[in-house]
Design a protein around this motif. Structure first.
Motif, PDB file in Angstrom:
ATOM      1  N   THR A 112      58.702  -9.137  -9.376  1.00  0.00           N
ATOM      2  CA  THR A 112      58.635  -9.233 -11.070  1.00  0.00           C
ATOM      3  C   THR A 112      59.770  -8.585 -11.525  1.00  0.00           C
ATOM      4  O   THR A 112      60.083  -9.100 -12.688  1.00  0.00           O
ATOM      5  CB  THR A 112      57.216  -8.432 -11.574  1.00  0.00           C
ATOM      6  N   GLU A 113      60.684  -7.986 -10.789  1.00  0.00           N
ATOM      7  CA  GLU A 113      61.890  -7.659 -11.464  1.00  0.00           C
ATOM      8  C   GLU A 113      62.590  -8.938 -12.065  1.00  0.00           C
ATOM      9  O   GLU A 113      62.965  -9.819 -11.379  1.00  0.00           O
ATOM     10  CB  GLU A 113      62.805  -6.887 -10.316  1.00  0.00           C
ATOM     11  N   PRO A 114      63.088  -8.591 -13.195  1.00  0.00           N
ATOM     12  CA  PRO A 114      63.940  -9.697 -13.800  1.00  0.00           C
ATOM     13  C   PRO A 114      65.388  -9.536 -13.446  1.00  0.00           C
ATOM     14  O   PRO A 114      66.187  -8.969 -14.156  1.00  0.00           O
ATOM     15  CB  PRO A 114      63.581  -9.328 -15.561  1.00  0.00           C
ATOM     16  N   ALA A 115      65.756 -10.324 -12.232  1.00  0.00           N
ATOM     17  CA  ALA A 115      67.078 -10.240 -11.963  1.00  0.00           C
ATOM     18  C   ALA A 115      67.299 -11.580 -11.045  1.00  0.00           C
ATOM     19  O   ALA A 115      66.376 -11.612 -10.285  1.00  0.00           O
ATOM     20  CB  ALA A 115      67.326  -8.930 -11.138  1.00  0.00           C
ATOM     21  N   ILE A 116      68.558 -11.940 -11.072  1.00  0.00           N
ATOM     22  CA  ILE A 116      68.558 -13.119 -10.188  1.00  0.00           C
ATOM     23  C   ILE A 116      69.591 -12.979  -8.967  1.00  0.00           C
ATOM     24  O   ILE A 116      70.256 -13.758  -8.397  1.00  0.00           O
ATOM     25  CB  ILE A 116      68.985 -14.408 -10.980  1.00  0.00           C
ATOM     26  N   SER A 117      70.088 -11.482  -8.823  1.00  0.00           N
ATOM     27  CA  SER A 117      70.828 -11.348  -7.691  1.00  0.00           C
ATOM     28  C   SER A 117      69.864 -11.558  -6.376  1.00  0.00           C
ATOM     29  O   SER A 117      68.997 -11.153  -6.267  1.00  0.00           O
ATOM     30  CB  SER A 117      71.599  -9.914  -7.887  1.00  0.00           C
ATOM     31  N   ALA A 118      70.685 -12.054  -5.505  1.00  0.00           N
ATOM     32  CA  ALA A 118      69.905 -12.152  -4.256  1.00  0.00           C
ATOM     33  C   ALA A 118      69.792 -10.871  -3.376  1.00  0.00           C
ATOM     34  O   ALA A 118      70.556 -10.731  -2.637  1.00  0.00           O
ATOM     35  CB  ALA A 118      70.799 -13.131  -3.252  1.00  0.00           C
ATOM     36  N   ALA A 119      68.650 -10.240  -3.802  1.00  0.00           N
ATOM     37  CA  ALA A 119      68.054  -8.979  -3.305  1.00  0.00           C
ATOM     38  C   ALA A 119      66.766  -8.906  -3.312  1.00  0.00           C
ATOM     39  O   ALA A 119      66.109  -9.223  -4.256  1.00  0.00           O
ATOM     40  CB  ALA A 119      69.190  -7.637  -3.812  1.00  0.00           C
ATOM     41  N   PRO A 120      66.303  -8.036  -2.743  1.00  0.00           N
ATOM     42  CA  PRO A 120      64.674  -7.772  -2.832  1.00  0.00           C
ATOM     43  C   PRO A 120      64.453  -6.951  -4.232  1.00  0.00           C
ATOM     44  O   PRO A 120      65.274  -6.444  -4.843  1.00  0.00           O
ATOM     45  CB  PRO A 120      64.229  -6.648  -1.879  1.00  0.00           C
ATOM     46  N   SER A 121      63.238  -7.528  -4.876  1.00  0.00           N
ATOM     47  CA  SER A 121      62.777  -6.988  -6.035  1.00  0.00           C
ATOM     48  C   SER A 121      62.697  -5.412  -6.022  1.00  0.00           C
ATOM     49  O   SER A 121      62.251  -4.730  -4.869  1.00  0.00           O
ATOM     50  CB  SER A 121      61.810  -7.510  -6.524  1.00  0.00           C
ATOM     51  N   GLU A 122      62.675  -4.788  -7.225  1.00  0.00           N
ATOM     52  CA  GLU A 122      62.277  -3.363  -7.097  1.00  0.00           C
ATOM     53  C   GLU A 122      61.196  -2.861  -7.799  1.00  0.00           C
ATOM     54  O   GLU A 122      60.613  -2.063  -7.758  1.00  0.00           O
ATOM     55  CB  GLU A 122      63.511  -2.465  -7.924  1.00  0.00           C
ATOM     56  N   THR A 123      60.427  -4.265  -8.321  1.00  0.00           N
ATOM     57  CA  THR A 123      58.997  -3.990  -9.009  1.00  0.00           C
ATOM     58  C   THR A 123      58.307  -5.210  -8.304  1.00  0.00           C
ATOM     59  O   THR A 123      58.971  -6.139  -8.226  1.00  0.00           O
ATOM     60  CB  THR A 123      59.237  -4.242 -10.360  1.00  0.00           C
ATOM     61  N   TYR A 124      56.876  -4.970  -8.280  1.00  0.00           N
ATOM     62  CA  TYR A 124      56.101  -5.994  -8.003  1.00  0.00           C
ATOM     63  C   TYR A 124      54.653  -5.751  -8.758  1.00  0.00           C
ATOM     64  O   TYR A 124      54.349  -4.901  -9.189  1.00  0.00           O
ATOM     65  CB  TYR A 124      55.681  -5.871  -6.230  1.00  0.00           C
ATOM     66  N   ARG A 125      53.901  -6.964  -8.441  1.00  0.00           N
ATOM     67  CA  ARG A 125      52.541  -6.978  -8.958  1.00  0.00           C
ATOM     68  C   ARG A 125      51.530  -7.420  -7.728  1.00  0.00           C
ATOM     69  O   ARG A 125      51.925  -8.495  -7.474  1.00  0.00           O
ATOM     70  CB  ARG A 125      52.649  -7.744 -10.218  1.00  0.00           C
ATOM     71  N   PHE A 126      50.657  -6.499  -7.518  1.00  0.00           N
ATOM     72  CA  PHE A 126      49.570  -7.054  -6.651  1.00  0.00           C
ATOM     73  C   PHE A 126      48.370  -7.271  -7.495  1.00  0.00           C
ATOM     74  O   PHE A 126      48.042  -6.366  -8.384  1.00  0.00           O
ATOM     75  CB  PHE A 126      49.144  -5.603  -5.597  1.00  0.00           C
ATOM     76  N   MET A 127      47.630  -8.370  -7.067  1.00  0.00           N
ATOM     77  CA  MET A 127      46.590  -8.827  -7.959  1.00  0.00           C
ATOM     78  C   MET A 127      45.486  -9.645  -6.929  1.00  0.00           C
ATOM     79  O   MET A 127      45.868  -9.999  -6.017  1.00  0.00           O
ATOM     80  CB  MET A 127      46.985  -9.877  -9.036  1.00  0.00           C
ATOM     81  N   ILE A 128      44.347  -9.283  -7.542  1.00  0.00           N
ATOM     82  CA  ILE A 128      43.231 -10.007  -6.920  1.00  0.00           C
ATOM     83  C   ILE A 128      42.311 -10.874  -7.800  1.00  0.00           C
ATOM     84  O   ILE A 128      41.886 -10.283  -8.829  1.00  0.00           O
ATOM     85  CB  ILE A 128      42.299  -9.094  -6.136  1.00  0.00           C
ATOM     86  N   ILE A 129      42.332 -12.376  -7.587  1.00  0.00           N
ATOM     87  CA  ILE A 129      41.536 -13.245  -8.484  1.00  0.00           C
ATOM     88  C   ILE A 129      40.508 -13.619  -7.653  1.00  0.00           C
ATOM     89  O   ILE A 129      40.534 -13.757  -6.383  1.00  0.00           O
ATOM     90  CB  ILE A 129      42.369 -14.197  -9.298  1.00  0.00           C
TER      91      ILE A 129
END
Length: 356
Positions: free
Chosen positions: A148-165
């Motif tokens: 979910t991290e708002p960044a377009i550099s080619a690297a892993p995100s520093e934020t994530y969202r885990f969900m269950i639907i």
């Protein structure tokens, strides 16, 4: 395995339920969703307090890394209800292990086991009425993680969202399936992410599958990427072949998903005294068996469909029809697994997990 203790889940209940508007006899797979969803964000280097909230749209920035670099993994599970209104999952520890294995391959932080099971239990207790009893009825569960991290550099995100639907479900495939053996396209390659339930694995299948569908086939049986001489998976399922009275399936590797239904079929075969060989299966072998009549069955195995019989396959322009047989392995394994899932048969291997 991450074992972080969980003290609480913040729960906001839906003010009204959508359930009265749902025709449970006419469900399109994966298009109807229950009243609630589970959400947990990864921020500041750790998973935050989980939440259960009403199912709703969410706002995410267009620069979120998931859109640009495909950091997304998911699982497929089902919840079942018996005639006494008890709710069960089927081998959920395998799902938790697998989503973390998938996450690790995509540089996504693993999700704590306690969060996973507590979240599932609270969510299913809230939406219990959406689970209908009876063989063939289930509630499909989709745990997933996105960057979910708002960044377009080619690297892993520093934020994530885990969900269950959650989505009420009936049969995934209706009737038998006709398949095309892949000769050009590949699902995955050595050293890749084929073993992971990464979202991009499935998106990459859509185009070749659409070509097969235009020719009258519902799915593709994928072959190895190097030679296209060995059969590996069927669409979104693991694949089994019956030659004579012997069951054969391809071994796991870094191209093939470690299917939970696949493992269950192999164990049930052992329980029933059915010979099961886990080895490479060549296109040449299956063509020859179809020609001499020793090929009795082909079927796919996966969470959504459980067991999906295959009635014909095409390879190199040749179409091979597979005749129906009495007491097929496909029907035997499907009924056996369904009976365990719905608490209508003894669970010899501790696969059922009751939601309390």
């Amino acid at each position: 395995m991450i074992e972080s203790p969980i003290n609480e889940i913040d729960i906001v209940k839906a003010k009204t339920s959508k359930i009265e508007k749902v025709d449970f006899n006419n469900l399109a797979f994966g298009k109807t969703f229950t009243d609630h969803m589970f959400v947990c964000d990864f921020e500041d280097g750790k998973w935050q307090t989980p939440k259960i909230i009403p199912y709703q749209a969410m706002t995410i920035e267009p620069s979120a890394r998931v859109f640009h670099y495909g950091q997304a993994v998911f699982e497929g599970m089902k919840a079942y209800k018996d005639e006494n209104d008890r709710v069960f999952l089927f081998r959920p520890e395998d799902n938790h292990r697998r989503i973390n294995k998938s996450a690790a391959r995509m540089a996504i932080p693993e999700f704590p086991k306690d969060y996973f099971f507590k979240g599932l239990s609270e969510l299913l207790n809230l939406d219990k009425d959406w689970i209908k009893p009876g063989i063939g009825n289930s509630l499909y569960l989709r745990p997933f993680v996105i960057a979910t991290e708002p960044a377009i550099s080619a690297a892993p995100s520093e934020t994530y969202r885990f969900m269950i639907i959650c989505s009420p479900a009936k049969a995934y495939y209706k009737g038998k399936v006709r398949v095309l053996f892949a000769e050009k396209f590949s699902r995955s390659a050595d050293g890749g992410v084929g073993f992971a339930k990464a979202a991009g694995n499935y998106g990459a299948q859509f185009y070749p599958t659409s070509l097969a569908q235009k020719k009258g086939f519902q799915q593709i049986i994928w072959t190895d990427a190097s030679t296209h001489e060995y059969l590996e998976e069927a669409g979104t399922m693991n694949i089994f072949f019956r030659i004579g009275n012997t069951l054969i399936t391809a071994p796991n590797n870094d191209r093939i998903l470690d299917g939970i239904t696949r493992k269950s079929v192999i164990q049930l075969a052992k329980d029933l005294g059915i010979e099961c060989e886990v080895r490479r299966v060549s296109v040449k072998e299956i063509r020859a068996a179809a020609q001499d009549g020793s090929l009795k069955e082909i079927f796919g195995a996966g969470t959504a469909a459980v067991i999906s019989p295959i009635s014909a396959f095409e390879h190199a322009g040749d179409v091979f029809e597979i005749d129906d047989i009495e007491e097929s392995y496909a029907s035997l394994f499907k009924q056996g697994i369904l009976n365990i899932q719905h608490n209508e048969a003894e669970d010899l291997h501790g696969w059922r997990f009751e939601i309390k």
